[in-house]
Write an enzyme that holds these catalytic residues in place. Sequence first.
Site, PDB file in Angstrom:
ATOM      1  N   SER A  60      45.138  46.928  34.211  1.00  0.00           N
ATOM      2  CA  SER A  60      46.000  46.260  35.186  1.00  0.00           C
ATOM      3  C   SER A  60      47.263  45.752  34.514  1.00  0.00           C
ATOM      4  O   SER A  60      47.269  45.450  33.312  1.00  0.00           O
ATOM      5  CB  SER A  60      45.267  45.070  35.815  1.00  0.00           C
ATOM      6  OG  SER A  60      46.134  44.270  36.591  1.00  0.00           O
TER       7      SER A  60
ATOM      8  N   TYR B 201      40.696  37.120  35.285  1.00  0.00           N
ATOM      9  CA  TYR B 201      40.899  38.539  35.566  1.00  0.00           C
ATOM     10  C   TYR B 201      41.870  39.146  34.557  1.00  0.00           C
ATOM     11  O   TYR B 201      41.633  40.236  34.024  1.00  0.00           O
ATOM     12  CB  TYR B 201      41.437  38.688  36.986  1.00  0.00           C
ATOM     13  CG  TYR B 201      41.644  40.118  37.449  1.00  0.00           C
ATOM     14  CD1 TYR B 201      40.577  40.872  37.913  1.00  0.00           C
ATOM     15  CD2 TYR B 201      42.913  40.695  37.450  1.00  0.00           C
ATOM     16  CE1 TYR B 201      40.766  42.173  38.357  1.00  0.00           C
ATOM     17  CE2 TYR B 201      43.108  41.993  37.883  1.00  0.00           C
ATOM     18  CZ  TYR B 201      42.027  42.726  38.349  1.00  0.00           C
ATOM     19  OH  TYR B 201      42.221  44.015  38.785  1.00  0.00           O
TER      20      TYR B 201
END
Length: 322
Positions: free
Chosen positions: A217, A230
């Site tokens: 990501s 995250y």
Amino acid sequence: MAASKAAAAARRQQSVQKKVEADDRKRKGGNGGQAMQAGARLYPVPPFPRQHLPKPGKESQVDPAPLYDAPYYIGSGKLAGKVALITGGDSGIGRSVAVLFAREGADIAIGYLNEHEDAERTKAAVEAEGGRCILLPGDVSKRDDCQKAVAETVKKFGRIDILVNNAAFQVHSRELADLTEEHFDITLKTNLYGYFHMAQAAVAHMQPGSAIINTGSVTGIDGSKELIDYSMTKGGIHAFTRALAANLVDRGIRVNAVAPGPVWTPLNPSDKQAADVSMFGAKTPMKRPAQPEEIAPAYVFLASPHCSSYITGEILPIIGGY
């Protein structure tokens, strides 16, 4: 004389300044606000309908529906005879990857948590492409479930050539103090333990020429202030990708990662508040989120030995112009 030259220079500068200011006024609110459309079809742009979904998020409830089928993508046998196991393959990026892999000739095993309706729809889409497909519900944070998924894939198809680690858990916390140990634990167990357990189980059955593709990501590159846990896991996935690539290079198994920016999938409507979902992706230079079908071809590229036989240990950002 010197003073007059300086005054003339100042006037020239002011002339340039006035023109720029006039240009800015003329264009204010104009085409600078338009989302970029560079694909074969037009993609949805913010604002989207306000929505907030319960975890793990069902693609059938996302409005507008994510675009995954890539109708203008033409397969050419890049993955003919291959078998791919895709975690989080029921929806979002995973669903589009499954469809394009099948279009390229692969058989598909879909790992997912409990989104049975979404998984069945993905299975039907894979079979419509001519590929075989099995569904493997389970929790990637559990070692036994990962081992079972790999074992079932090998039992059904006789091999495993491609592992796509894609399943993820994401919920924001605005303040560090609000991030509970339970929340932190679920994120790490899903996003890191899951990738490790799946890779360890799959590698035991992989032959030279096989490939592992991890979903990272942009948050693993830049961080995100409301996604501390995250972001940590995604940065860890990037490091895991490079370390595992070095570990497996002598075995002829390539390991790479795709690091997307904002993508219109169930992950974010099941995380962000409804107002934030409405403007999701609007802050990218392209002023919209990607659709899953805009990300999936990168996975084909990294999975196919015809395209990327000399590529391992790489992180491929697809982040809309950041």
